[in-house]
Design an enzyme around this catalytic site. Sequence first.
Site, PDB file in Angstrom:
ATOM      1  N   ASN A 131     -12.579   1.596  23.574  1.00 18.73           N
ATOM      2  CA  ASN A 131     -12.796   2.949  23.029  1.00 18.73           C
ATOM      3  C   ASN A 131     -14.157   3.046  22.345  1.00 18.73           C
ATOM      4  OD1 ASN A 131     -10.445   4.899  23.335  1.00 18.73           O
ATOM      5  ND2 ASN A 131      -9.398   2.994  22.800  1.00 18.73           N
TER       6      ASN A 131
ATOM      7  N   GLU B 189       0.242   8.113   5.767  1.00 16.89           N
ATOM      8  CA  GLU B 189       1.393   7.819   6.627  1.00 16.89           C
ATOM      9  C   GLU B 189       0.871   7.190   7.931  1.00 16.89           C
ATOM     10  OE1 GLU B 189       4.840  10.189   9.082  1.00 16.89           O
ATOM     11  OE2 GLU B 189       3.586  11.302   7.691  1.00 16.89           O
TER      12      GLU B 189
ATOM     13  N   GLN C 125      -7.390   7.489  29.744  1.00 21.99           N
ATOM     14  CA  GLN C 125      -7.407   8.804  29.091  1.00 21.99           C
ATOM     15  C   GLN C 125      -7.939   8.718  27.664  1.00 21.99           C
ATOM     16  OE1 GLN C 125      -6.706  11.623  30.788  1.00 21.99           O
ATOM     17  NE2 GLN C 125      -6.522  10.225  32.523  1.00 21.99           N
TER      18      GLN C 125
ATOM     19  N   ARG D 231      -5.430  -3.182  11.184  1.00 14.37           N
ATOM     20  CA  ARG D 231      -5.032  -3.451   9.800  1.00 14.37           C
ATOM     21  C   ARG D 231      -4.433  -2.184   9.203  1.00 14.37           C
ATOM     22  NH1 ARG D 231      -4.360  -8.321   8.548  1.00 14.37           N
ATOM     23  NH2 ARG D 231      -4.548  -7.789   6.342  1.00 14.37           N
TER      24      ARG D 231
ATOM     25  N   ASN E  66      -8.360   8.144  14.054  1.00 15.75           N
ATOM     26  CA  ASN E  66      -7.730   6.995  14.709  1.00 15.75           C
ATOM     27  C   ASN E  66      -7.257   7.430  16.084  1.00 15.75           C
ATOM     28  OD1 ASN E  66      -6.566   4.364  14.927  1.00 15.75           O
ATOM     29  ND2 ASN E  66      -4.556   5.252  14.516  1.00 15.75           N
TER      30      ASN E  66
ATOM     31  N   LEU F 277      -4.112   0.181   6.213  1.00 17.31           N
ATOM     32  CA  LEU F 277      -5.066   0.457   5.132  1.00 17.31           C
ATOM     33  C   LEU F 277      -4.342   0.977   3.897  1.00 17.31           C
ATOM     34  CD1 LEU F 277      -7.609   2.127   7.546  1.00 17.31           C
ATOM     35  CD2 LEU F 277      -7.975  -0.032   6.333  1.00 17.31           C
TER      36      LEU F 277
ATOM     37  N   HIS G 206      -4.204   6.437  18.847  1.00 14.67           N
ATOM     38  CA  HIS G 206      -2.930   5.705  18.926  1.00 14.67           C
ATOM     39  C   HIS G 206      -2.371   5.883  20.337  1.00 14.67           C
ATOM     40  CE1 HIS G 206       0.705   3.833  17.482  1.00 14.67           C
ATOM     41  NE2 HIS G 206       1.391   4.781  18.099  1.00 14.67           N
TER      42      HIS G 206
ATOM     43  N   GLY H  21     -12.463  -3.234  22.080  1.00 14.16           N
ATOM     44  CA  GLY H  21     -13.475  -2.202  21.826  1.00 14.16           C
ATOM     45  C   GLY H  21     -13.800  -1.325  23.016  1.00 14.16           C
TER      46      GLY H  21
HETATM   47  C1  GRF Z   1      -5.982   1.275  22.159  1.00 13.48           C
HETATM   48  O1  GRF Z   1      -4.852   1.303  22.972  1.00 13.48           O
HETATM   49  C2  GRF Z   1      -5.830   2.201  20.993  1.00 13.48           C
HETATM   50  O2  GRF Z   1      -5.062   3.326  21.296  1.00 13.48           O
HETATM   51  C3  GRF Z   1      -5.110   1.341  19.993  1.00 13.48           C
HETATM   52  O3  GRF Z   1      -5.646   0.059  20.165  1.00 13.48           O
HETATM   53  C4  GRF Z   1      -6.165  -0.070  21.472  1.00 13.48           C
HETATM   54  C5  GRF Z   1      -7.603  -0.445  21.326  1.00 13.48           C
HETATM   55  O4  GRF Z   1      -8.200  -0.720  22.544  1.00 13.48           O
HETATM   56  N1  GRF Z   1      -5.262   1.876  18.667  1.00 13.48           N
HETATM   57  P1  GRF Z   1      -9.775  -0.983  22.590  1.00 13.48           P
HETATM   58  O5  GRF Z   1     -10.058  -2.092  21.583  1.00 13.48           O
HETATM   59  O6  GRF Z   1     -10.455   0.299  22.253  1.00 13.48           O
HETATM   60  O7  GRF Z   1     -10.027  -1.443  24.003  1.00 13.48           O
END
Ligand code: GRF
Length: 221
Positions: A21, A150, A180, A98, A114, A100, A116, A19
Site C-alpha cells: 500500500n 476504537e 483494490q 501495532r 488506516n 496505538l 483494513h 508495504g
Molecule cells: C493490508 O492488507 C492492509 O489492509 C492491512 O495490512 C496489509 C498491509 O499490506 N492493514 P502491505 O504491507 O501494504 O502490503
Amino acid sequence: MSVLSEQTCPVVVLVSGSGSNLQAIIDSRFDAEPAIDIRAVISNVPDAYGLQRAARAGIPGIVVDHRGYADRAAFDAALMEQIDALSPRLVILAGFMRILTEDFVNHYAGRMLNIHPSLLPRYPGLHTHARAIESGDREAGATVHFVTAEVDGGPIIIQARVPVLADDTPDTLAARVLKQEHIIYPRAVRWFADNRLTIDDGKVLLDGERSPLQELISHEH
Ligand code: GRF
C-alpha cells in the site's frame, strides 16, 4: 514559504511489513497537485520490506523498534516525537501492526488514516479473509477510515468490494482485495490532500455530501 508548503501535502507513512500500500501511495504521489510529500516511512520492524521500498524511492526510512520500549505508552511517545518532528499534515497507517494508545490516536484525530482488509464494520482485527470465507460471505473487501480509539472503528472514507469465489482460500481472497486496496488508499489520501473530506457526526463527507462512497468503487473490479 507558506505558498511553497501549500504546494505539497506532507505525510508520514507507518508500516510493519511488505508495504504494497505504501508502494501504491509512492507511485501516485505526483499524479496531481498538491503532490503527496512522503517525508518519511517509519517502521516498528527493522527489516520490513516497506523500508526498502522507501529507500528505492529516495524517501527516508526510520525504525522505531517497539521491542526497545518498556511499554506501549513509551513506544507511542517515541513514535509521536519522530512523526511530529516531520510536521506532516497526515499520518498514514499502511499495514502498521501495532495497537496505538488513546493518547496517540487523539493527538492525530482527523489526520490519521488506516486501511483494513474487510468491509468494516464486519471483521475488525485479524484473519479477516478466513473469517469472511468461514461465514460464507459472498462479498469481501477493504476499508479506508479515519483512525479513532476504537480499533478499526473510525469513520469510513471509502470501501472496495470484491466477490468471494467458491474456491477461494484466505490467500487468493487477500490477493484480490489487496489489488483494490492499492486503488482506494491513494484515492483517499488524495481526497484528504485536496481538503475534500470532513467528518460530521462521526460520518465522513466528501465535498460536504454524504455520498454513497461504498458504491463508488464497487464496479471497478
Ligand atoms: C493490508 O492488507 C492492509 O489492509 C492491512 O495490512 C496489509 C498491509 O499490506 N492493514 P502491505 O504491507 O501494504 O502490503
